[in-house]
Design an enzyme around this catalytic site. Structure first.
Site, PDB file in Angstrom:
ATOM      1  N   SER A 134      12.668  28.571 -90.806  1.00 23.49           N
ATOM      2  CA  SER A 134      12.135  29.647 -91.650  1.00 23.49           C
ATOM      3  C   SER A 134      10.993  30.433 -91.033  1.00 23.49           C
ATOM      4  O   SER A 134       9.940  30.597 -91.650  1.00 23.49           O
ATOM      5  CB  SER A 134      11.684  29.090 -92.995  1.00 23.49           C
ATOM      6  OG  SER A 134      12.775  28.621 -93.669  1.00 23.49           O
ATOM      7  N   THR A 143      20.743  24.178-102.669  1.00 22.73           N
ATOM      8  CA  THR A 143      20.610  23.913-104.104  1.00 22.73           C
ATOM      9  C   THR A 143      19.688  24.935-104.757  1.00 22.73           C
ATOM     10  O   THR A 143      19.741  25.126-105.971  1.00 22.73           O
ATOM     11  CB  THR A 143      20.010  22.511-104.337  1.00 22.73           C
ATOM     12  OG1 THR A 143      18.905  22.357-103.446  1.00 22.73           O
ATOM     13  CG2 THR A 143      21.018  21.414-104.074  1.00 22.73           C
ATOM     14  N   ASP A 176      12.265  28.482 -99.008  1.00 26.68           N
ATOM     15  CA  ASP A 176      11.486  28.692 -97.791  1.00 26.68           C
ATOM     16  C   ASP A 176      10.130  29.329 -98.096  1.00 26.68           C
ATOM     17  O   ASP A 176       9.089  28.900 -97.595  1.00 26.68           O
ATOM     18  CB  ASP A 176      12.259  29.581 -96.809  1.00 26.68           C
ATOM     19  CG  ASP A 176      13.637  29.028 -96.496  1.00 26.68           C
ATOM     20  OD1 ASP A 176      13.896  27.866 -96.842  1.00 26.68           O
ATOM     21  OD2 ASP A 176      14.441  29.765 -95.910  1.00 26.68           O
ATOM     22  N   ALA A 183      16.106  28.449 -85.563  1.00 26.14           N
ATOM     23  CA  ALA A 183      16.226  26.988 -85.566  1.00 26.14           C
ATOM     24  C   ALA A 183      16.361  26.435 -86.984  1.00 26.14           C
ATOM     25  O   ALA A 183      16.444  25.234 -87.189  1.00 26.14           O
ATOM     26  CB  ALA A 183      15.024  26.371 -84.868  1.00 26.14           C
ATOM     27  N   SER A 219      11.085  33.518 -90.692  1.00 26.44           N
ATOM     28  CA  SER A 219      10.932  34.757 -91.465  1.00 26.44           C
ATOM     29  C   SER A 219      10.101  34.518 -92.724  1.00 26.44           C
ATOM     30  O   SER A 219       9.267  35.346 -93.090  1.00 26.44           O
ATOM     31  CB  SER A 219      12.285  35.377 -91.792  1.00 26.44           C
ATOM     32  OG  SER A 219      13.063  34.497 -92.549  1.00 26.44           O
ATOM     33  N   GLU A 227      19.793  20.820 -99.961  1.00 26.05           N
ATOM     34  CA  GLU A 227      20.149  22.014 -99.183  1.00 26.05           C
ATOM     35  C   GLU A 227      21.152  22.854 -99.968  1.00 26.05           C
ATOM     36  O   GLU A 227      22.092  22.304-100.569  1.00 26.05           O
ATOM     37  CB  GLU A 227      20.753  21.544 -97.851  1.00 26.05           C
ATOM     38  CG  GLU A 227      20.310  22.321 -96.650  1.00 26.05           C
ATOM     39  CD  GLU A 227      18.822  22.230 -96.347  1.00 26.05           C
ATOM     40  OE1 GLU A 227      18.067  23.089 -96.858  1.00 26.05           O
ATOM     41  OE2 GLU A 227      18.415  21.325 -95.598  1.00 26.05           O
ATOM     42  N   GLU A 252      13.779  39.472 -98.364  1.00 30.56           N
ATOM     43  CA  GLU A 252      15.038  39.045 -97.735  1.00 30.56           C
ATOM     44  C   GLU A 252      16.230  39.714 -98.426  1.00 30.56           C
ATOM     45  O   GLU A 252      17.143  40.200 -97.775  1.00 30.56           O
ATOM     46  CB  GLU A 252      15.215  37.521 -97.839  1.00 30.56           C
ATOM     47  CG  GLU A 252      14.146  36.712 -97.152  1.00 30.56           C
ATOM     48  CD  GLU A 252      14.399  36.497 -95.655  1.00 30.56           C
ATOM     49  OE1 GLU A 252      15.481  36.857 -95.171  1.00 30.56           O
ATOM     50  OE2 GLU A 252      13.486  35.981 -94.989  1.00 30.56           O
ATOM     51  N   TYR A 263      26.414  32.843 -95.423  1.00 25.42           N
ATOM     52  CA  TYR A 263      25.474  32.302 -96.415  1.00 25.42           C
ATOM     53  C   TYR A 263      25.720  32.978 -97.773  1.00 25.42           C
ATOM     54  O   TYR A 263      25.876  32.306 -98.799  1.00 25.42           O
ATOM     55  CB  TYR A 263      24.037  32.553 -95.937  1.00 25.42           C
ATOM     56  CG  TYR A 263      22.970  32.057 -96.885  1.00 25.42           C
ATOM     57  CD1 TYR A 263      22.401  30.807 -96.712  1.00 25.42           C
ATOM     58  CD2 TYR A 263      22.529  32.839 -97.948  1.00 25.42           C
ATOM     59  CE1 TYR A 263      21.407  30.347 -97.577  1.00 25.42           C
ATOM     60  CE2 TYR A 263      21.554  32.394 -98.813  1.00 25.42           C
ATOM     61  CZ  TYR A 263      20.989  31.148 -98.625  1.00 25.42           C
ATOM     62  OH  TYR A 263      20.015  30.703 -99.485  1.00 25.42           O
TER      63      TYR A 263
HETATM   64  C1  GLA Z   1      18.014  29.093 -96.094  1.00 26.72           C
HETATM   65  C2  GLA Z   1      17.573  29.881 -97.332  1.00 26.72           C
HETATM   66  C3  GLA Z   1      17.037  28.952 -98.425  1.00 26.72           C
HETATM   67  C4  GLA Z   1      18.012  27.802 -98.701  1.00 26.72           C
HETATM   68  C5  GLA Z   1      18.462  27.149 -97.404  1.00 26.72           C
HETATM   69  C6  GLA Z   1      19.546  26.125 -97.628  1.00 26.72           C
HETATM   70  O1  GLA Z   1      16.912  28.506 -95.471  1.00 26.72           O
HETATM   71  O2  GLA Z   1      16.588  30.819 -96.995  1.00 26.72           O
HETATM   72  O3  GLA Z   1      16.767  29.687 -99.590  1.00 26.72           O
HETATM   73  O4  GLA Z   1      19.090  28.239 -99.464  1.00 26.72           O
HETATM   74  O5  GLA Z   1      18.948  28.096 -96.465  1.00 26.72           O
HETATM   75  O6  GLA Z   1      19.059  25.061 -98.364  1.00 26.72           O
END
Ligand code: GLA
Length: 381
Positions: free
Chosen positions: A122, A33, A168, A119, A124, A31, A156, A218
């Site tokens: 992903s 990464t 994602d 949630a 989006s 995560e 994005e 983020y």
């Molecule tokens: C979101 C981002 C991903 C990733 C995760 C964390 O989902 O869209 O690119 O960075 O967070 O692992």
């Protein structure tokens, strides 16, 4: 879902279009990464977006969202994105396709989805990948799946203000039924790992909380990582991404960077290694080690990376108390789900306890989703 979409399509536009679909994702480990050039280990799930599209011979895109119950129209030569956030994704995908030399002819579309919003699954990326894939197919552009994933990611960045990594969109473009995919986000090499842990189940517990300002927090995490990498690079010029750095090299710059950046970087360097360790453990069928590493990730995300929250920490502690094999916050954080690796016989007691204890503490029930690893972006026959 398909019938509802095609009836709406007929009413709005007449006739029939072509169906396309894509999926949300889970991530077993790895995560935050991806934007650090490290490894991730996601898979597409059986919740996604389904869309019907047909070219309309104009330079306009006319789209209806069943879930929002809203119609939006925009011109392909318009510079300004629509104000509706869901439509910005589609607008962005069109613009990014054109930017890459792809053709985008006007089209009509109706779509619906079943990825729970906010949630951390992903939704989006599922939307971006469905449209990137469909537009590519309808216009015969021949853009490969990696570039389609990058179209979603750039959407994005440029239209939604989230400086996300590639995970994602990669998962929703490359997802394969029954397999997780280990991706090296620096080289883009990837490998499918069949995932069928006999005797265990993967279950998501959705806290149903989504904290405001998640996208700015983020982006701030990403900035901290880049700061740390830049400091390390002064001593080790080959460090392109934070994932290239060794723990010791981070230690060398401890006094030069803010404590906060240090902690973020410490988490990332550990997490990159954990993905490789989980893959090794999976190949040995050693699910206990997989689970232990998931708990380590949760600790890092909560204490060092600080993207967990009270509700998710509560669910994680409950899992530990009940001897659940592995548990951690999943996705970007600041709310959303925990992902749990649970022995078959513990599944029901764990789910029951999570629902009753969480409800008692926070006044609303969490949602439970069983994970089914499924196919990503595709054209339906
Ligand atoms: C979101 C981002 C991903 C990733 C995760 C964390 O989902 O869209 O690119 O960075 O967070 O692992």
């Amino acid at each position: 879902m398909k019938t509802v979409i095609s009836e709406k399509f007929k009413t709005l536009f007449g006739g029939e279009g072509q169906f396309y679909a894509s999926a949300g994702r889970i991530n077993l480990i790895g995560e935050h990464t991806d934007y650090n050039g490290g490894y991730v280990f996601p898979g597409a799930i059986d919740k996604g977006i389904l869309a019907e599209l047909a070219l309309n011979g104009s330079d306009k895109v006319c789209v209806f969202s069943i879930d929002i119950d809203e119609y939006v129209e925009f011109g392909l030569n318009e510079e300004n994105a629509p104000s509706q956030s869901w439509a910005r994704y589609i607008f962005g995908v069109c613009r990014e396709t054109i930017k890459r030399g792809g053709k985008v002819a006007g089209f009509n579309a109706v779509f619906a989805g079943d990825v729970p919003l906010g949630a951390g699954l992903s939704s989006s990326a599922a939307l971006e990948s469905t449209f990137a894939f469909a537009i590519n197919d309808l216009n015969g552009n021949g853009i490969d799946r990696f570039e389609l994933a990058k179209i979603g990611q750039a959407t994005e960045h440029n239209y939604c203000g989230v400086k996300c990594g590639i995970m994602d969109q990669f998962a929703s473009c490359f997802g394969k039924k029954g397999s997780l995919i280990r991706l090296n986000c620096k080289t883009l090499e990837y490998k499918y790992f069949p995932f069928n842990p006999e005797g265990y189940r993967l279950v998501l517990v959705d806290s149903c909380v989504k904290h405001e300002l998640a996208s700015s927090a983020y982006n701030k995490r990403r900035q901290s990582c880049e700061n740390a990498a830049a400091a390390i690079r002064k001593n080790h010029p080959d460090v392109e991404f934070l994932s290239d750095a060794k723990r010791l090299w981070l230690e060398e710059v401890r006094s030069e960077i803010p404590q906060e950046d240090f902690l973020r970087a410490e988490y990332v360097i550990g997490e990159v290694q954990r993905v490789l360790d989980v893959c090794d453990a999976l190949e040995r069928g050693d699910y206990e080690t997989v689970g232990e590493l998931m708990y380590q990730t949760h600790f890092g995300l909560s204490r060092l990376y600080e993207v967990s929250c009270e509700e998710l920490d509560f669910l994680n502690r409950l899992a530990r108390k009940m001897d659940v094999t592995g548990s951690r916050v999943m996705g970007g954080g600041f709310g959303g789900c925990t992902i749990n690796l649970v022995k078959d016989e513990l599944y029901q007691p764990f789910v029951d306890a999570a629902v009753s204890q969480f409800t008692e503490k926070f006044g609303h029930a969490p949602k439970i989703y069983d994970v089914v690893i499924s196919d990503g972006a595709r054209k339906l026959q």
